[in-house]
Structures are given as C-alpha cells and as structure tokens.
Write a protein that holds these residues in place. Structure first.
Motif, mmCIF file in Angstrom:
data_model
loop_
_atom_site.group_PDB
_atom_site.id
_atom_site.type_symbol
_atom_site.label_atom_id
_atom_site.label_comp_id
_atom_site.label_asym_id
_atom_site.label_seq_id
_atom_site.Cartn_x
_atom_site.Cartn_y
_atom_site.Cartn_z
ATOM 1 N N TYR A 102 0.840 -1.191 0.000
ATOM 2 C CA TYR A 102 0.000 0.000 0.000
ATOM 3 C C TYR A 102 0.878 1.244 0.000
ATOM 4 O O TYR A 102 1.926 1.273 0.654
ATOM 5 C CB TYR A 102 -0.892 0.034 1.237
ATOM 6 C CG TYR A 102 -1.859 -1.113 1.316
ATOM 7 C CD1 TYR A 102 -3.123 -1.039 0.731
ATOM 8 C CD2 TYR A 102 -1.518 -2.284 1.976
ATOM 9 C CE1 TYR A 102 -4.015 -2.086 0.811
ATOM 10 C CE2 TYR A 102 -2.399 -3.341 2.059
ATOM 11 C CZ TYR A 102 -3.647 -3.241 1.481
ATOM 12 O OH TYR A 102 -4.523 -4.279 1.543
ATOM 13 N N GLU A 103 0.398 2.286 -0.661
ATOM 14 C CA GLU A 103 1.041 3.582 -0.554
ATOM 15 C C GLU A 103 0.670 4.140 0.815
ATOM 16 O O GLU A 103 -0.495 4.074 1.228
ATOM 17 C CB GLU A 103 0.548 4.506 -1.657
ATOM 18 C CG GLU A 103 1.263 5.826 -1.699
ATOM 19 C CD GLU A 103 0.784 6.715 -2.843
ATOM 20 O OE1 GLU A 103 1.132 7.906 -2.812
ATOM 21 O OE2 GLU A 103 0.060 6.236 -3.734
ATOM 22 N N VAL A 104 1.656 4.670 1.524
ATOM 23 C CA VAL A 104 1.463 5.128 2.898
ATOM 24 C C VAL A 104 1.923 6.570 3.016
ATOM 25 O O VAL A 104 2.887 6.994 2.369
ATOM 26 C CB VAL A 104 2.304 4.260 3.868
ATOM 27 C CG1 VAL A 104 2.134 4.719 5.308
ATOM 28 C CG2 VAL A 104 1.964 2.800 3.729
ATOM 29 N N ARG A 105 1.242 7.327 3.859
ATOM 30 C CA ARG A 105 1.717 8.667 4.195
ATOM 31 C C ARG A 105 1.439 8.934 5.666
ATOM 32 O O ARG A 105 0.521 8.380 6.263
ATOM 33 C CB ARG A 105 1.091 9.724 3.306
ATOM 34 C CG ARG A 105 -0.351 10.020 3.603
ATOM 35 C CD ARG A 105 -0.888 11.121 2.698
ATOM 36 N NE ARG A 105 -2.277 11.430 3.028
ATOM 37 C CZ ARG A 105 -3.039 12.230 2.320
ATOM 38 N NH1 ARG A 105 -2.561 12.807 1.229
ATOM 39 N NH2 ARG A 105 -4.270 12.473 2.691
ATOM 40 N N LEU A 106 2.271 9.794 6.222
ATOM 41 C CA LEU A 106 2.067 10.280 7.583
ATOM 42 C C LEU A 106 1.554 11.703 7.444
ATOM 43 O O LEU A 106 2.210 12.557 6.860
ATOM 44 C CB LEU A 106 3.370 10.236 8.372
ATOM 45 C CG LEU A 106 3.946 8.842 8.608
ATOM 46 C CD1 LEU A 106 5.334 8.939 9.226
ATOM 47 C CD2 LEU A 106 3.024 8.026 9.491
#
Length: 107
Positions: A102-106
């Motif tokens: 999965y593409e993840v971001r904070l």
C-alpha cells in the motif's frame, strides 16, 4: 500525526502514527475486511503490506522481523521466514509470490 493508506476510495486513516513503534509491526482492519501489516522503520519511514502470509494463509506478517537486504527494507514471516519487500510486497525468496503493498503517508 496519523498513518494513512491509499485505498481505491482515497486516503484512509488507519491510526495515530504513535500507535506503531519503530521496528515493530501492527495489524489493522481495513474497511473492506482485509488486514494490513503496518510498519515504521527506525528512520521514521512508514510501510504497509497485506498481513496474510501467502505461504501459510495465516495473518501474521505484522508480527514478523524487520530487516534489510541490498538497501531494501523487508519483513520476514514469523512462521516460515520468507522475506517480503516492504515497498513492493515482492517475496525475496520466491519471485513468483507477492503480497499487496500500500502507498502510505504520515499526515
């Protein structure tokens, strides 16, 4: 700050980033019933892959050991020890096998 995954519907907030300890995984239930394994490495980079080990069918990848090979972060399944690249989901021990990454971001 929250950890978010890109799903078909857009960005989904999974949890607070502080709920994931660097170097350890955590499992999360997604809206469609799938389970994701979430990781933050010791540099603060976040990753998410499918939690289901394709070799055993068990949802255990979040409990695997983090490592790196050739500069690529991976998790080793706690059951049979196959390694999965945390960016691509590709199995490093069997090139015909992969889990969803999965593409993840904070944010």
């Amino acid at each position: 700050m929250n950890l978010q995954l890109r799903l078909d519907e857009g960005w989904f907030t999974v949890c607070a980033a502080g709920a994931v300890q660097p170097g350890r995984g955590v499992a999360a239930l997604l809206p469609d019933g799938r389970h994701a394994a979430l990781f933050i490495d010791r540099t603060g980079r976040a990753y998410a892959i499918d939690n289901r080990d394709p070799f055993t069918g068990a949802s255990v990848l979040s409990r695997g050991l983090l490592g790196s090979a050739s500069g690529r972060a991976f998790v080793a399944s706690p059951l049979l020890k196959q390694r999965f690249d945390l960016e691509s989901g590709r199995c490093l021990d069997d090139e015909e096998i992969a889990v969803q990454a999965y593409e993840v971001r904070l944010g």
